[in-house]
Design a protein around this motif. Sequence first.
Motif, PDB file in Angstrom:
ATOM      1  N   SER A 299       0.824  -1.225   0.000  1.00  0.00           N
ATOM      2  CA  SER A 299       0.000   0.000   0.000  1.00  0.00           C
ATOM      3  C   SER A 299       0.851   1.265   0.000  1.00  0.00           C
ATOM      4  N   LEU A 300       2.175   1.112   0.104  1.00  0.00           N
ATOM      5  CA  LEU A 300       3.077   2.277   0.147  1.00  0.00           C
ATOM      6  C   LEU A 300       3.391   2.723  -1.290  1.00  0.00           C
ATOM      7  N   HIS A 301       2.581   3.643  -1.812  1.00  0.00           N
ATOM      8  CA  HIS A 301       2.679   4.004  -3.230  1.00  0.00           C
ATOM      9  C   HIS A 301       3.961   4.764  -3.556  1.00  0.00           C
ATOM     10  N   TYR A 302       4.377   5.674  -2.670  1.00  0.00           N
ATOM     11  CA  TYR A 302       5.601   6.432  -2.967  1.00  0.00           C
ATOM     12  C   TYR A 302       6.820   5.514  -2.920  1.00  0.00           C
ATOM     13  N   LEU A 303       6.850   4.593  -1.964  1.00  0.00           N
ATOM     14  CA  LEU A 303       7.946   3.620  -1.898  1.00  0.00           C
ATOM     15  C   LEU A 303       8.014   2.826  -3.205  1.00  0.00           C
ATOM     16  N   ASP A 304       6.859   2.416  -3.724  1.00  0.00           N
ATOM     17  CA  ASP A 304       6.808   1.690  -4.985  1.00  0.00           C
ATOM     18  C   ASP A 304       7.395   2.533  -6.114  1.00  0.00           C
ATOM     19  N   CYS A 305       7.067   3.832  -6.122  1.00  0.00           N
ATOM     20  CA  CYS A 305       7.599   4.746  -7.143  1.00  0.00           C
ATOM     21  C   CYS A 305       9.123   4.850  -7.060  1.00  0.00           C
ATOM     22  N   VAL A 306       9.656   4.914  -5.832  1.00  0.00           N
ATOM     23  CA  VAL A 306      11.116   5.024  -5.633  1.00  0.00           C
ATOM     24  C   VAL A 306      11.814   3.786  -6.192  1.00  0.00           C
ATOM     25  N   ILE A 307      11.300   2.602  -5.852  1.00  0.00           N
ATOM     26  CA  ILE A 307      11.920   1.364  -6.328  1.00  0.00           C
ATOM     27  C   ILE A 307      11.825   1.270  -7.851  1.00  0.00           C
ATOM     28  N   LYS A 308      10.671   1.645  -8.402  1.00  0.00           N
ATOM     29  CA  LYS A 308      10.504   1.622  -9.862  1.00  0.00           C
ATOM     30  C   LYS A 308      11.515   2.541 -10.544  1.00  0.00           C
ATOM     31  N   GLU A 309      11.731   3.722  -9.967  1.00  0.00           N
ATOM     32  CA  GLU A 309      12.639   4.685 -10.583  1.00  0.00           C
ATOM     33  C   GLU A 309      14.096   4.224 -10.479  1.00  0.00           C
ATOM     34  N   VAL A 310      14.474   3.604  -9.355  1.00  0.00           N
ATOM     35  CA  VAL A 310      15.826   3.023  -9.228  1.00  0.00           C
ATOM     36  C   VAL A 310      16.033   1.990 -10.337  1.00  0.00           C
ATOM     37  N   LEU A 311      15.029   1.133 -10.550  1.00  0.00           N
ATOM     38  CA  LEU A 311      15.157   0.062 -11.542  1.00  0.00           C
ATOM     39  C   LEU A 311      15.072   0.584 -12.973  1.00  0.00           C
ATOM     40  N   ARG A 312      14.439   1.737 -13.165  1.00  0.00           N
ATOM     41  CA  ARG A 312      14.414   2.336 -14.519  1.00  0.00           C
ATOM     42  C   ARG A 312      15.767   2.926 -14.870  1.00  0.00           C
ATOM     43  N   LEU A 313      16.287   3.743 -13.949  1.00  0.00           N
ATOM     44  CA  LEU A 313      17.514   4.481 -14.227  1.00  0.00           C
ATOM     45  C   LEU A 313      18.764   3.612 -14.074  1.00  0.00           C
ATOM     46  N   PHE A 314      18.686   2.594 -13.203  1.00  0.00           N
ATOM     47  CA  PHE A 314      19.862   1.748 -12.931  1.00  0.00           C
ATOM     48  C   PHE A 314      19.493   0.262 -13.049  1.00  0.00           C
ATOM     49  N   THR A 315      18.894  -0.095 -14.191  1.00  0.00           N
ATOM     50  CA  THR A 315      18.562  -1.505 -14.434  1.00  0.00           C
ATOM     51  C   THR A 315      19.829  -2.326 -14.307  1.00  0.00           C
ATOM     52  N   PRO A 316      19.844  -3.337 -13.407  1.00  0.00           N
ATOM     53  CA  PRO A 316      21.095  -4.076 -13.168  1.00  0.00           C
ATOM     54  C   PRO A 316      21.698  -4.726 -14.415  1.00  0.00           C
ATOM     55  N   ILE A 317      20.857  -5.322 -15.265  1.00  0.00           N
ATOM     56  CA  ILE A 317      21.401  -5.968 -16.470  1.00  0.00           C
ATOM     57  C   ILE A 317      20.947  -5.219 -17.718  1.00  0.00           C
ATOM     58  N   SER A 318      21.774  -5.286 -18.760  1.00  0.00           N
ATOM     59  CA  SER A 318      21.521  -4.441 -19.932  1.00  0.00           C
ATOM     60  C   SER A 318      20.426  -4.966 -20.844  1.00  0.00           C
ATOM     61  N   GLY A 319      20.213  -6.281 -20.875  1.00  0.00           N
ATOM     62  CA  GLY A 319      19.217  -6.805 -21.806  1.00  0.00           C
ATOM     63  C   GLY A 319      19.026  -8.302 -21.662  1.00  0.00           C
TER      64      GLY A 319
END
Length: 368
Positions: free
Chosen positions: A206-226
């Motif tokens: 239910s923590l929507h902002y926390l979800d946004c933070v994790i999503k943005e980390v994974l967008r900008l710093f996706t661990p693997i390239s493809g």
Amino acid sequence: VFSKIFSHEALESYLPKIQLVIKDTLRAWSSNPESINVYHETQKLTFRMAIRVLLGFRIPDEELNRLFEVYQQFVENVFSLPVDLPFSGYRRGIRARETLQKGLEKAIQEKLQNTQGKDYADALDILIESGKEHGKELTMQELKDGTLELIFAAYATTASASTSLIMQLLKHPQVLEKLREELRSKGILHNGCICEGSLRLDNINSLHYLDCVIKEVLRLFTPISGGYRTVLQTFELDGFQIPKGWSVMYSIRDTHDTAPVFKDVDIFDPDRFGQGRSEDKDGRFHYLPFGGGVRTCLGKHLAKLFLKALAIELASTSRFELATRTFPKITLVPVVHPVDGLKVKFFGLDSNQNEILTGTDAMLGATV
């Protein structure tokens, strides 16, 4: 089998154990008078999580640390050229794998013999039971292979994302404060400590902002390239015909960098995923940190839960600061991570968010 291992019920049962491993780790980081290498330490943390939570192994800390060092040798040399010379990376990798397999076999045997005091079914339990349900008891070799696969899946990419999360919280203190505000508003954080029994799976979801933070980390710093896919049916792309049977590689990183739905792609902005904007909702394949289609990453819900639990603990119980003058550069190989590992000093906090003095500091303060 993997759908059971990462089901809602399974994640619910893993959560208290994940919290415990993260709490213990942050306590150790905070009690260290020196700065820590975050990338190296998060690798240890995710390895520990895989061993203790996913596999349910009761390995003493000393043995666990030794197993981690061996595992690192294995991972570092797993992609070596297959040149079987005495001092080659390939030979080191083979030796590390043999040592690792012996350690895992011992842990599996102890687990099979000692079933007392278990309060949840871990991933290895589910794997073993699934074999029995299908009338096929798994061999020791199959159990070792399955165990190694689970560790590998939980290890490098999650450590990369955990390091990126910590670096972004350091760079953007306003994001960390907004996280704290959300935790307070949901009754999870009160007077500087996490309220007893407040961290359940439905509460975290239910923590929507926390979800946004994790999503943005994974967008900008996706661990693997493809990732790779096999072409099932001949198709045309930008005037080129791609024949059936070919292997194609798709780039996650380039997709995130060029997708037209994302505004100011280089800026860390969790609010892009907020209700007002929802930039990940426009189109199916603009945002794909865990891949896409039927072959999407099976462990994505566990990875996100781990990152959310880590973010909650960081926001609730830790103060941390960069130990170098500037933020390090990022390298993309073998996974995204800072070139120096990210040097950070952690400080423990008491229930009122005050810094806890170490024994030495307290003694020095008393003599002034």
